[in-house]
Design a protein around this motif. Structure first.
Motif, PDB file in Angstrom:
ATOM      1  N   PRO A 258       0.825  -1.216   0.000  1.00 60.89           N
ATOM      2  CA  PRO A 258       0.000   0.000   0.000  1.00 60.89           C
ATOM      3  C   PRO A 258       0.857   1.262   0.000  1.00 60.89           C
ATOM      4  N   PRO A 259       0.416   2.307  -0.695  1.00 60.65           N
ATOM      5  CA  PRO A 259       1.203   3.547  -0.754  1.00 60.65           C
ATOM      6  C   PRO A 259       1.097   4.358   0.535  1.00 60.65           C
ATOM      7  N   ARG A 260       1.944   4.024   1.499  1.00 60.80           N
ATOM      8  CA  ARG A 260       2.011   4.739   2.773  1.00 60.80           C
ATOM      9  C   ARG A 260       3.446   5.140   3.025  1.00 60.80           C
ATOM     10  N   GLY A 261       3.624   6.258   3.630  1.00 58.33           N
ATOM     11  CA  GLY A 261       4.961   6.703   4.017  1.00 58.33           C
ATOM     12  C   GLY A 261       5.893   6.861   2.829  1.00 58.33           C
ATOM     13  N   ASP A 262       6.990   6.125   2.837  1.00 53.74           N
ATOM     14  CA  ASP A 262       7.991   6.216   1.768  1.00 53.74           C
ATOM     15  C   ASP A 262       7.475   5.682   0.434  1.00 53.74           C
ATOM     16  N   GLU A 263       6.525   4.757   0.468  1.00 54.31           N
ATOM     17  CA  GLU A 263       5.991   4.189  -0.772  1.00 54.31           C
ATOM     18  C   GLU A 263       5.208   5.222  -1.590  1.00 54.31           C
ATOM     19  N   GLU A 264       4.711   6.277  -0.936  1.00 55.33           N
ATOM     20  CA  GLU A 264       3.967   7.305  -1.655  1.00 55.33           C
ATOM     21  C   GLU A 264       4.825   8.004  -2.703  1.00 55.33           C
ATOM     22  N   ALA A 265       6.135   8.076  -2.477  1.00 54.79           N
ATOM     23  CA  ALA A 265       7.024   8.765  -3.410  1.00 54.79           C
ATOM     24  C   ALA A 265       7.123   8.038  -4.746  1.00 54.79           C
ATOM     25  N   VAL A 266       6.984   6.718  -4.744  1.00 53.99           N
ATOM     26  CA  VAL A 266       7.100   5.962  -5.986  1.00 53.99           C
ATOM     27  C   VAL A 266       5.741   5.604  -6.582  1.00 53.99           C
ATOM     28  N   ALA A 267       4.665   5.810  -5.849  1.00 55.43           N
ATOM     29  CA  ALA A 267       3.322   5.500  -6.342  1.00 55.43           C
ATOM     30  C   ALA A 267       2.795   6.652  -7.201  1.00 55.43           C
ATOM     31  N   THR A 268       1.921   6.313  -8.135  1.00 58.79           N
ATOM     32  CA  THR A 268       1.304   7.353  -8.952  1.00 58.79           C
ATOM     33  C   THR A 268       0.228   8.062  -8.143  1.00 58.79           C
ATOM     34  N   ILE A 269      -0.146   9.236  -8.590  1.00 58.41           N
ATOM     35  CA  ILE A 269      -1.183  10.003  -7.898  1.00 58.41           C
ATOM     36  C   ILE A 269      -2.514   9.245  -7.920  1.00 58.41           C
ATOM     37  N   LEU A 270      -2.775   8.500  -8.989  1.00 54.28           N
ATOM     38  CA  LEU A 270      -3.996   7.703  -9.082  1.00 54.28           C
ATOM     39  C   LEU A 270      -4.002   6.604  -8.022  1.00 54.28           C
ATOM     40  N   GLU A 271      -2.862   5.929  -7.835  1.00 52.81           N
ATOM     41  CA  GLU A 271      -2.783   4.888  -6.810  1.00 52.81           C
ATOM     42  C   GLU A 271      -3.008   5.461  -5.415  1.00 52.81           C
ATOM     43  N   VAL A 272      -2.395   6.593  -5.147  1.00 51.88           N
ATOM     44  CA  VAL A 272      -2.546   7.218  -3.832  1.00 51.88           C
ATOM     45  C   VAL A 272      -4.000   7.650  -3.606  1.00 51.88           C
TER      46      VAL A 272
END
Length: 89
Positions: A36-50
């Motif tokens: 899941p896009p949380r914390g550090d993973e948000e930087a590599v996730a797309t805006i749509l995923e977030v």
């Protein structure tokens, strides 16, 4: 002020939050194959995923919380007392 209701509802809501978080995490991993896009993973996730993750997790947390409060109300108040009446107004 009903201390018993406050304790019971607090425990139920905390439990519902933990269960909802684990459900969302597992569902996200099964559906996308990614963490899941949380914390550090948000930087590599797309805006749509977030955005999708935020919407889905918010919806599930609300559903789980509501179900927990209704169940607690049924257990604590039974059929003769609606302790959620004040909260719903």
């Amino acid at each position: 002020m009903d201390i018993g209701w406050k304790v019971a509802s607090t425990v139920a809501v905390i439990g519902a939050g933990i269960l909802a978080e684990r459900t969302v995490d597992l569902g996200w991993k099964v559906a996308t194959g990614k963490t899941p896009p949380r914390g550090d993973e948000e930087a590599v996730a797309t805006i749509l995923e977030v955005a999708l993750f935020g919407a889905i997790s918010g919806l599930l947390v609300t559903i789980f919380r509501r179900a927990a409060l209704k169940g607690t109300n049924k257990w604590y108040g039974g059929r003769t007392k609606n302790v959620l009446e004040k909260v719903q107004r």
